[in-house]
Design a protein around this motif. Structure first.
Motif, PDB file in Angstrom:
ATOM      1  N   ASP A 114       0.810  -1.225   0.000  1.00 14.80           N
ATOM      2  CA  ASP A 114       0.000   0.000   0.000  1.00 14.80           C
ATOM      3  C   ASP A 114       0.837   1.266   0.000  1.00 14.80           C
ATOM      4  O   ASP A 114       0.312   2.348  -0.248  1.00 14.80           O
ATOM      5  N   LYS A 115       2.144   1.153   0.253  1.00 12.50           N
ATOM      6  CA  LYS A 115       2.997   2.335   0.313  1.00 12.50           C
ATOM      7  C   LYS A 115       3.670   2.666  -1.018  1.00 12.50           C
ATOM      8  O   LYS A 115       4.406   3.651  -1.113  1.00 12.50           O
ATOM      9  N   TYR A 116       3.436   1.852  -2.038  1.00 10.58           N
ATOM     10  CA  TYR A 116       3.948   2.171  -3.370  1.00 10.58           C
ATOM     11  C   TYR A 116       3.049   3.198  -4.053  1.00 10.58           C
ATOM     12  O   TYR A 116       1.833   3.209  -3.817  1.00 10.58           O
ATOM     13  N   PRO A 117       3.609   4.035  -4.931  1.00 10.21           N
ATOM     14  CA  PRO A 117       2.746   4.869  -5.782  1.00 10.21           C
ATOM     15  C   PRO A 117       1.823   3.959  -6.593  1.00 10.21           C
ATOM     16  O   PRO A 117       2.168   2.811  -6.899  1.00 10.21           O
ATOM     17  N   GLU A 118       0.671   4.458  -6.941  1.00  8.99           N
ATOM     18  CA  GLU A 118      -0.346   3.621  -7.579  1.00  8.99           C
ATOM     19  C   GLU A 118       0.153   2.959  -8.862  1.00  8.99           C
ATOM     20  O   GLU A 118      -0.149   1.785  -9.124  1.00  8.99           O
ATOM     21  N   ASP A 119       0.923   3.694  -9.685  1.00  8.07           N
ATOM     22  CA  ASP A 119       1.394   3.104 -10.943  1.00  8.07           C
ATOM     23  C   ASP A 119       2.362   1.953 -10.691  1.00  8.07           C
ATOM     24  O   ASP A 119       2.318   0.923 -11.374  1.00  8.07           O
ATOM     25  N   GLU A 120       3.222   2.082  -9.682  1.00  9.04           N
ATOM     26  CA  GLU A 120       4.163   1.015  -9.352  1.00  9.04           C
ATOM     27  C   GLU A 120       3.423  -0.178  -8.752  1.00  9.04           C
ATOM     28  O   GLU A 120       3.762  -1.335  -9.016  1.00  9.04           O
ATOM     29  N   ARG A 121       2.416   0.108  -7.949  1.00  3.76           N
ATOM     30  CA  ARG A 121       1.617  -0.958  -7.336  1.00  3.76           C
ATOM     31  C   ARG A 121       0.927  -1.787  -8.419  1.00  3.76           C
ATOM     32  O   ARG A 121       0.937  -3.021  -8.364  1.00  3.76           O
ATOM     33  N   GLU A 122       0.334  -1.116  -9.399  1.00  2.00           N
ATOM     34  CA  GLU A 122      -0.339  -1.829 -10.484  1.00  2.00           C
ATOM     35  C   GLU A 122       0.653  -2.659 -11.287  1.00  2.00           C
ATOM     36  O   GLU A 122       0.354  -3.790 -11.688  1.00  2.00           O
ATOM     37  N   LEU A 123       1.838  -2.106 -11.518  1.00  5.15           N
ATOM     38  CA  LEU A 123       2.882  -2.838 -12.243  1.00  5.15           C
ATOM     39  C   LEU A 123       3.260  -4.110 -11.491  1.00  5.15           C
ATOM     40  O   LEU A 123       3.402  -5.184 -12.092  1.00  5.15           O
ATOM     41  N   ILE A 124       3.404  -3.998 -10.182  1.00  4.65           N
ATOM     42  CA  ILE A 124       3.764  -5.150  -9.356  1.00  4.65           C
ATOM     43  C   ILE A 124       2.681  -6.221  -9.419  1.00  4.65           C
ATOM     44  O   ILE A 124       2.970  -7.403  -9.666  1.00  4.65           O
ATOM     45  N   ILE A 125       1.453  -5.818  -9.205  1.00  9.78           N
ATOM     46  CA  ILE A 125       0.340  -6.781  -9.188  1.00  9.78           C
ATOM     47  C   ILE A 125       0.207  -7.476 -10.542  1.00  9.78           C
ATOM     48  O   ILE A 125       0.041  -8.701 -10.619  1.00  9.78           O
ATOM     49  N   ASN A 126       0.323  -6.709 -11.623  1.00  8.05           N
ATOM     50  CA  ASN A 126       0.130  -7.274 -12.960  1.00  8.05           C
ATOM     51  C   ASN A 126       1.272  -8.180 -13.400  1.00  8.05           C
ATOM     52  O   ASN A 126       1.108  -8.974 -14.340  1.00  8.05           O
ATOM     53  N   SER A 127       2.424  -8.072 -12.749  1.00  6.30           N
ATOM     54  CA  SER A 127       3.584  -8.880 -13.150  1.00  6.30           C
ATOM     55  C   SER A 127       3.865 -10.042 -12.202  1.00  6.30           C
ATOM     56  O   SER A 127       4.850 -10.755 -12.381  1.00  6.30           O
ATOM     57  N   LEU A 128       3.012 -10.265 -11.203  1.00  2.86           N
ATOM     58  CA  LEU A 128       3.269 -11.336 -10.238  1.00  2.86           C
ATOM     59  C   LEU A 128       3.340 -12.703 -10.913  1.00  2.86           C
ATOM     60  O   LEU A 128       4.247 -13.496 -10.643  1.00  2.86           O
ATOM     61  N   GLY A 129       2.393 -12.990 -11.789  1.00  2.00           N
ATOM     62  CA  GLY A 129       2.356 -14.291 -12.441  1.00  2.00           C
ATOM     63  C   GLY A 129       3.597 -14.561 -13.266  1.00  2.00           C
ATOM     64  O   GLY A 129       4.222 -15.622 -13.139  1.00  2.00           O
ATOM     65  N   GLU A 130       3.977 -13.612 -14.114  1.00  2.00           N
ATOM     66  CA  GLU A 130       5.142 -13.816 -14.980  1.00  2.00           C
ATOM     67  C   GLU A 130       6.439 -13.883 -14.183  1.00  2.00           C
ATOM     68  O   GLU A 130       7.431 -14.469 -14.644  1.00  2.00           O
ATOM     69  N   ASN A 131       6.440 -13.302 -12.982  1.00  2.00           N
ATOM     70  CA  ASN A 131       7.627 -13.346 -12.132  1.00  2.00           C
ATOM     71  C   ASN A 131       7.620 -14.512 -11.150  1.00  2.00           C
ATOM     72  O   ASN A 131       8.468 -14.587 -10.261  1.00  2.00           O
ATOM     73  N   GLN A 132       6.656 -15.421 -11.301  1.00  2.00           N
ATOM     74  CA  GLN A 132       6.565 -16.636 -10.496  1.00  2.00           C
ATOM     75  C   GLN A 132       6.316 -16.349  -9.009  1.00  2.00           C
ATOM     76  O   GLN A 132       6.690 -17.135  -8.146  1.00  2.00           O
ATOM     77  N   VAL A 133       5.695 -15.201  -8.721  1.00  2.00           N
ATOM     78  CA  VAL A 133       5.365 -14.847  -7.343  1.00  2.00           C
ATOM     79  C   VAL A 133       3.913 -15.212  -7.095  1.00  2.00           C
ATOM     80  O   VAL A 133       2.999 -14.600  -7.653  1.00  2.00           O
ATOM     81  N   GLU A 134       3.702 -16.214  -6.274  1.00  2.00           N
ATOM     82  CA  GLU A 134       2.358 -16.736  -6.060  1.00  2.00           C
ATOM     83  C   GLU A 134       1.531 -15.867  -5.132  1.00  2.00           C
ATOM     84  O   GLU A 134       0.316 -15.751  -5.296  1.00  2.00           O
ATOM     85  N   ALA A 135       2.169 -15.254  -4.121  1.00  2.00           N
ATOM     86  CA  ALA A 135       1.403 -14.512  -3.123  1.00  2.00           C
ATOM     87  C   ALA A 135       2.264 -13.452  -2.453  1.00  2.00           C
ATOM     88  O   ALA A 135       3.498 -13.519  -2.459  1.00  2.00           O
ATOM     89  N   LEU A 136       1.586 -12.476  -1.869  1.00  2.00           N
ATOM     90  CA  LEU A 136       2.218 -11.409  -1.098  1.00  2.00           C
ATOM     91  C   LEU A 136       1.593 -11.363   0.283  1.00  2.00           C
ATOM     92  O   LEU A 136       0.373 -11.398   0.410  1.00  2.00           O
ATOM     93  N   ILE A 137       2.425 -11.275   1.324  1.00  2.00           N
ATOM     94  CA  ILE A 137       1.933 -10.986   2.669  1.00  2.00           C
ATOM     95  C   ILE A 137       2.087  -9.483   2.852  1.00  2.00           C
ATOM     96  O   ILE A 137       3.202  -8.966   2.984  1.00  2.00           O
ATOM     97  N   CYS A 138       0.966  -8.776   2.823  1.00  2.00           N
ATOM     98  CA  CYS A 138       0.983  -7.313   2.833  1.00  2.00           C
ATOM     99  C   CYS A 138       0.716  -6.786   4.243  1.00  2.00           C
ATOM    100  O   CYS A 138      -0.413  -6.882   4.746  1.00  2.00           O
ATOM    101  N   VAL A 139       1.736  -6.243   4.851  1.00  2.00           N
ATOM    102  CA  VAL A 139       1.634  -5.766   6.229  1.00  2.00           C
ATOM    103  C   VAL A 139       1.153  -4.318   6.264  1.00  2.00           C
ATOM    104  O   VAL A 139       1.289  -3.572   5.294  1.00  2.00           O
ATOM    105  N   SER A 140       0.615  -3.933   7.423  1.00  2.00           N
ATOM    106  CA  SER A 140       0.003  -2.606   7.573  1.00  2.00           C
ATOM    107  C   SER A 140       0.750  -1.752   8.585  1.00  2.00           C
ATOM    108  O   SER A 140       1.394  -2.258   9.500  1.00  2.00           O
ATOM    109  N   MET A 141       0.604  -0.438   8.419  1.00  2.00           N
ATOM    110  CA  MET A 141       1.287   0.540   9.265  1.00  2.00           C
ATOM    111  C   MET A 141       0.377   1.133  10.333  1.00  2.00           C
ATOM    112  O   MET A 141       0.828   1.475  11.423  1.00  2.00           O
TER     113      MET A 141
END
Length: 262
Positions: A11-38
């Motif tokens: 949640d602390k990434y700029p929105e464009d970077e966040r979308e890039l990360i989410i959209n590239s998870l599959g191709e980067n073989q990243v199955e899941a993210l544990i997203c911690v809160s502040m």
């Protein structure tokens, strides 16, 4: 090789970077993210992200490297977490404020309040039967261990851990997990912890958007970097990369009770 980023502040990434990360998870073989809160706002944003992406698994908490919440703010946060317990995989990120406490500008720092706050989150984790994700490094770690032991907490995840050998041995004896960031490639103290810790209690993380040095200098921190972490840990532990990746992946899924989605 599938990977899981065991600790990221998505949640602390700029929105464009966040979308890039989410959209590239599959191709980067990243199955899941544990997203911690502040804080509460961060919790709400991570909940929103979770509701739009099945690879995201939120943890709710209050990061210790910031001023203490007021009683009213804390009550609101704890009540909110309790109401949304079914949506979270853990209480986190919580812990103790080592960097604030040791900053020379904070000469009159009140440490007891943070210890009391951590204990409240540990008690909430026990009540809700959830793991705890901890920010507790160096001489804060034994205090965190003491609170976990006091309340018989077995599922604790120390992220980006740094500490002495005695504390490391205590954590191993208690079955606490640790996760390693890309600094495993160049930080001596991080590598020393990795040499001591058993593979069965390890996970890989990025702590993004935190930036890293050397080969990662100037590069946006992203979940795909956990693959670099896995490769380096495999080298340190003297096991094949695929074996290490399989162990870290299984450790993280088991610890957070993640279901097979992909």
């Amino acid at each position: 090789m599938k990977a899981i980023d065991a600790h990221i502040h998505l949640d602390k990434y700029p929105e464009d970077e966040r979308e890039l990360i989410i959209n590239s998870l599959g191709e980067n073989q990243v199955e899941a993210l544990i997203c911690v809160s502040m804080d509460l706002a961060s919790c709400k944003e991570n909940l929103r992200l979770f509701e739009n992406c099945p690879r995201i698994h939120p943890a709710f908490g209050y990061h210790p490297e910031q001023p203490l919440p007021s009683d009213a703010e804390l009550d609101k946060l704890l009540n909110w977490i309790s109401r949304h317990k079914e949506k979270m995989v853990a209480i986190g990120e919580v812990g103790l404020p080592y960097y604030m406490r040791t900053d020379s500008k904070n000469a009159h720092f009140s440490y007891e309040g943070y210890i009391e706050l951590l204990e409240q989150f540990i008690l909430l984790a026990k009540k809700l039967n959830k793991p705890v994700i901890l920010h507790a490094v160096y001489d804060d770690a034994p205090i965190a261990c003491g609170l976990l032991e006091k309340h018989s907490i077995e599922k604790a995840h120390f992220h980006w851990f740094k500490g002495d050998r005695k504390t490391v041995e205590r954590m191993i004896a208690n079955g606490y997990h640790v996760s390693f960031t890309p600094d495993i490639l160049y930080e001596k103290e991080t590598r020393e912890v990795a040499e001591l810790y058993p593979l069965q209690l390890m996970m890989a993380e990025t702590d993004g958007p935190w930036p890293f040095e050397e080969r990662f200098s100037g590069i946006m921190t992203q979940p795909a970097m956990v693959l670099d972490v896995v490769k380096e840990l495999a080298l340190i532990k003297g096991v094949p990369v695929e074996q290490a990746g399989s162990i870290f992946h299984a450790n993280t899924k088991r610890f957070y009770k993640l279901k097979d989605i992909f």
